[in-house]
Design a protein around this motif. Sequence first.
Motif, short mmCIF file in Angstrom:
data_model
loop_
_atom_site.label_atom_id
_atom_site.label_comp_id
_atom_site.label_asym_id
_atom_site.label_seq_id
_atom_site.Cartn_x
_atom_site.Cartn_y
_atom_site.Cartn_z
N ARG A 257 0.83 -1.21 0.00
CA ARG A 257 0.00 0.00 0.00
C ARG A 257 0.87 1.26 0.00
O ARG A 257 1.97 1.26 0.56
CB ARG A 257 -0.88 0.04 1.25
CG ARG A 257 -1.96 -1.02 1.32
CD ARG A 257 -2.66 -0.94 2.67
NE ARG A 257 -3.70 -1.92 2.86
CZ ARG A 257 -5.01 -1.69 2.71
NH1 ARG A 257 -5.42 -0.49 2.35
NH2 ARG A 257 -5.89 -2.64 2.92
N ASP B 235 -4.52 5.16 3.27
CA ASP B 235 -4.14 4.55 2.00
C ASP B 235 -4.42 5.56 0.89
O ASP B 235 -5.58 5.92 0.65
CB ASP B 235 -4.92 3.26 1.78
CG ASP B 235 -4.44 2.47 0.57
OD1 ASP B 235 -4.20 3.11 -0.48
OD2 ASP B 235 -4.35 1.24 0.65
N ASP C 163 -4.37 5.31 -2.27
CA ASP C 163 -5.07 4.79 -3.44
C ASP C 163 -6.53 4.46 -3.15
O ASP C 163 -7.42 4.87 -3.88
CB ASP C 163 -4.35 3.55 -3.98
CG ASP C 163 -2.94 3.87 -4.46
OD1 ASP C 163 -2.79 4.87 -5.19
OD2 ASP C 163 -2.02 3.13 -4.10
N SER C 164 -6.78 3.74 -2.06
CA SER C 164 -8.15 3.30 -1.76
C SER C 164 -8.91 4.28 -0.88
O SER C 164 -10.13 4.25 -0.83
CB SER C 164 -8.12 1.93 -1.07
OG SER C 164 -7.58 2.05 0.24
N GLU D 204 -8.77 4.15 2.29
CA GLU D 204 -9.02 3.46 3.56
C GLU D 204 -8.14 4.06 4.66
O GLU D 204 -7.03 4.54 4.41
CB GLU D 204 -8.74 1.97 3.42
CG GLU D 204 -9.72 1.25 2.51
CD GLU D 204 -9.34 -0.21 2.30
OE1 GLU D 204 -10.20 -1.07 2.49
OE2 GLU D 204 -8.17 -0.46 1.94
N ARG E 76 -20.68 1.24 -2.88
CA ARG E 76 -20.21 -0.12 -2.64
C ARG E 76 -21.23 -1.08 -3.25
O ARG E 76 -22.32 -1.27 -2.71
CB ARG E 76 -20.05 -0.38 -1.14
CG ARG E 76 -19.58 -1.79 -0.80
CD ARG E 76 -19.54 -2.01 0.69
NE ARG E 76 -19.26 -3.39 1.03
CZ ARG E 76 -19.37 -3.90 2.26
NH1 ARG E 76 -19.76 -3.11 3.26
NH2 ARG E 76 -19.10 -5.17 2.49
#
Length: 251
Positions: A3, A23, A25-26, A28, A75
């Motif tokens: 990550r 994170d 990219d995500s 999170e 989601r």
Amino acid sequence: MARRLRFNGTGSGDDGCPSVHEDLDSGEIIVHGPQLTDPDDIARLQHLSPGETPIVVPRELLVDFGPEEVTRVPRIIDLEAFGRLFTSFEHTAWRLETRGRYASDESTDTYAQFTRGEPVVWDGVSADWCAQRREQSALGKRFERVRIVDNPPTTGQLYLLNNAKRNSAVGEDIRNLWRADGERLHLPAEDFWIFDSRLVALLNFDDADNLIDVELITEPARVIRYAQVRDAAWHHAVPFQQFAARLTAEE
């Protein structure tokens, strides 16, 4: 691939514990801190799954270093994952149905019987769906739904009014509400399930009225809005037997 993590901050100096990372990219958030180890405390935690580790962090850590804005990405789950929700919930599953037709109904033998004017033979015993409902209801779980009906009702809505006899026989509590009343109550033109008042499954249909996938909603503020819709609809809706009797009397 590792990550790409950004260190947001810590509650104990520049490099201590507990801390918050993000994170890149995500989006999170990763929080680490002292592990909760007291068995009595752990036993009181809800929805702690195998492999998860509860930790303890000061409130200020999340306020100071947690994300202040959320970019929500829907989601989406497939229909198989959606089906598993009907056994994993704990106490209540509630549905709002707002559509004039459902393509899945029209491919069934029972729909063909209904449209031919024949008595519908409902299989309330051997069908897998019915068996699952009976099993879950026997565990004390509740299944409830409100179906919106146009005036005059569509063929699909009349079929579902007949179908309610089968669903109620396997443990569902079904009520109906005229669309005009739903509009007066500002109910959304959406189909959804709400599980345990904490998770909403918003059903997505294509232009041909086929269910294609499901959006899971867990943000508390959004879930509360759907719970308010549930409460209003359930309060004003009429048990399906009573609704059908009124409809027959008006014909």
